[in-house]
Design an enzyme around this catalytic site. Structure first.
Site, short mmCIF file in Angstrom:
data_model
loop_
_atom_site.label_atom_id
_atom_site.label_comp_id
_atom_site.label_asym_id
_atom_site.label_seq_id
_atom_site.Cartn_x
_atom_site.Cartn_y
_atom_site.Cartn_z
N CYS A 60 13.97 11.02 6.53
CA CYS A 60 13.85 10.59 7.93
C CYS A 60 15.13 10.85 8.71
O CYS A 60 15.10 11.24 9.87
CB CYS A 60 13.51 9.10 7.99
SG CYS A 60 11.93 8.66 7.25
N GLU A 118 10.45 1.69 10.23
CA GLU A 118 11.47 2.72 10.03
C GLU A 118 10.73 4.04 10.18
O GLU A 118 9.90 4.41 9.35
CB GLU A 118 12.13 2.58 8.66
CG GLU A 118 13.42 3.38 8.56
CD GLU A 118 13.18 4.81 8.11
OE1 GLU A 118 13.22 5.70 8.99
OE2 GLU A 118 12.95 5.03 6.92
N GLY A 170 3.55 4.73 12.92
CA GLY A 170 4.17 3.45 13.25
C GLY A 170 3.57 2.84 14.50
O GLY A 170 3.39 1.62 14.59
N LYS A 228 0.87 -1.17 0.00
CA LYS A 228 0.00 0.00 0.00
C LYS A 228 0.91 1.23 0.00
O LYS A 228 1.39 1.66 1.04
CB LYS A 228 -0.92 -0.02 1.22
CG LYS A 228 -2.07 0.99 1.16
CD LYS A 228 -1.61 2.33 1.64
CE LYS A 228 -2.69 3.39 1.43
NZ LYS A 228 -2.15 4.76 1.64
N GLY A 230 7.44 5.40 7.85
CA GLY A 230 6.62 6.60 7.98
C GLY A 230 6.87 7.28 9.30
O GLY A 230 7.91 7.10 9.94
N GLU A 269 10.25 16.68 14.80
CA GLU A 269 10.66 16.41 13.41
C GLU A 269 9.85 17.29 12.47
O GLU A 269 8.66 17.08 12.26
CB GLU A 269 10.45 14.94 13.06
CG GLU A 269 10.99 14.59 11.68
CD GLU A 269 10.78 13.13 11.30
OE1 GLU A 269 11.64 12.57 10.60
OE2 GLU A 269 9.75 12.56 11.71
#
Length: 494
Positions: free
Chosen positions: A296, A262, A245, A184, A240, A396
């Site tokens: 990331c 991740e 997550g 997906k 993501g 972030e």
């Protein structure tokens, strides 16, 4: 084999399920607009739970009822090598799709495609090196065998920032191990994944082994959760945000499936007084501005020894060399657009917060120069005199925003660098190998570079994070192990 029906400037796609190109069960579609200028670049099926379940059942049948999981390793390696060759031949078409959907410069998109070629070649080699262990000398009348087998059906959920490369980190080891998959992709960038589905089929991947479901926004969240929660799925691999997550982990607990995640980062980039300053400055700019900061492991916290702060301030106002292109780093050519309007608005919120918390050196607003006014461009931004407790140093941002902090000594910088909920990556710039190793060993991060940022050319090393930056590893032998189960066989000799 292709899913694409071309219209002027627009590609129209179908889902790939059980070896067939299909519309959504509902018949609904959605569009993707270019971050560069707002034009429509693709039309995709807006799949739902029924589509996801159809893909899961196809993958389940391919694993349970065909010879794919026990196929010769040479066959799986051949498919991966053929996929790498086809992808290299069609690099321009894939790069065009990625650039249009993500908003990154095409030169950068081409780099992503060729890095994906390397990943498939890597796991083709690893497929031929799969082996177990034997125990023959412990006692005279028994033999033990440790066997490694494919985990089963893998649910793959991927983001938009590197849509081809990040899914290859999952597809490569899954094929090498003999797994089947339901993917997906992000609804912002599904095109390259659908193109890859056709390419893998052409490379010889059997029907049902790789399936792709596409869906938009609310449907996308439902589809992702359905895949993660399904009792027919044995493992979920997700890249993501940390918040998403955690939602995947909660859903995966439904049948205690294997999970690899991740997630996010707020990575420190540390420059010591003896560092080669020009290289460190170029590395700092590349570390944060690659893909417009939408990475990331972006080096979003620059920790600079006090003697270097003045030099950093001077360099902040000059065009910086792009380590890939060897040309000036200019937004028009090497600094792409933000991928959608919501993050661009979030950027502006962080920029305003940063102006309150720290000293703005450069940037701090949208880029609206001629040719950019219709796009989602944010100027490369640097804040100085940032406290590690400031919002812009802790959250972030996932955009082109660099926070510059200062430190006194080795112990101080390790303490500051580790004072975060994340632990994805870090870098150290110094000529002193003792300092480099002390800091590298002290940092709680999954990757630590020395005198580099975003890699040294060693692409076969494991990748992943500490703390809330994720679970498990991708790439390398550890990345392959994530797609295997381990079985102990004990034989009593008669």
């Amino acid at each position: 084999m292709t899913s694409i029906a071309e219209r002027p400037g627009i590609a129209t796609y179908k889902q790939f399920i059980d070896g067939e190109w299909l519309d959504a069960v509902s018949g609904a579609t959605f569009t993707r607009t270019s971050p560069y200028d707002g034009s429509v670049v693709g039309v995709y099926p807006n799949g739902g739970i029924e589509d996801a379940q159809r893909a899961i059942l196809a993958a389940r049948r391919a694993f349970d009822e065909t010879s794919w999981p026990t196929s010769p390793a040479a066959d799986r390696a051949r498919i991966l090598r053929r996929a790498a060759d086809l992808l290299a031949e069609r690099a321009d078409a894939f790069a065009t799709c990625i650039a249009a959907e993500v908003g990154k410069p095409k030169t950068m998109a081409l780099g992503e495609v060729m890095a994906t070629v390397d990943v498939f070649q890597l796991f083709a080699a690893k497929a031929l090196n799969l082996k177990g262990e034997s125990f023959t000398q412990q006692i005279p009348d028994a033999v033990g065998i440790v066997a490694h087998e494919p985990v089963g059906v893998v649910g793959i959920i991927t983001p938009w920032n590197f849509p081809l490369l990040l899914i290859s980190w999952k597809i490569g080891p899954a094929i090498a191990a003999g797994c089947t998959m339901v993917a997906k992709p992000s609804h912002y960038t599904p095109g390259s994944t659908l193109m890859l589905a056709g390419l893998l089929a052409e490379a010889g991947l059997p029907r049902g082994v790789f399936n792709v479901v596409t869906s938009e926004t609310d449907n996308g969240a439902l589809v992702g959760q359905h895949i993660a929660a399904s009792e027919l799925v044995d493992k979920v691999a997700f890249t993501g945000s940390t918040a998403s997550g955690k939602a995947v982990m909660r859903a995966a607990a439904n049948n205690v499936k294997k999970v690899s995640l991740e997630l996010g980062g707020k990575s420190p980039n540390i420059v010591f007084p003896d560092a080669a300053v020009d290289a460190a400055v170029a590395g700092a700019f590349f570390g944060i501005y690659l893909n417009s900061g939408q990475v990331c492991q972006a080096g979003s916290r620059l920790l600079v020894s006090k003697p270097h702060q003045r030099r950093i301030r001077r360099q902040a106002h000059r065009p910086q060399p792009d380590p890939q292109a060897r040309r000036p780093l200019r937004p028009r050519h090497h600094h792409g657009a933000r991928h959608q309007r919501k993050p661009a608005r979030q950027d502006r919120g962080y920029l305003e917060r940063g102006k309150q918390e720290a000293k703005l050196l450069t940037g701090g607003s949208r880029a609206t120069e001629p040719g950019l006014e219709k796009g989602l461009f944010v100027k490369p931004t640097i804040f100085d005199e940032v406290s590690n407790q400031a919002t812009i140093a802790r959250e972030e941002i996932f955009g082109p925003v660099l926070s510059v902090l200062s430190f006194d000594d080795v112990d101080d910088v390790i303490r500051t660098a580790n004072d975060t909920m994340y632990g994805l990556a870090a870098a150290v710039w110094t000529k002193d190998i003792n300092v480099a190793l002390k800091v590298a060993k002290g940092l709680r991060a999954g990757t630590v570079w020395v005198n580099a940022y975003h890699g040294t050319g060693l692409y076969n090393m494991p990748y992943g994070g500490y703390k809330q930056s994720g679970l498990g590893r991708e790439l390398g032998d550890l990345g392959l192990e994530e797609y295997m189960e381990t079985k102990s066989i004990q034989i009593k000799l008669q």
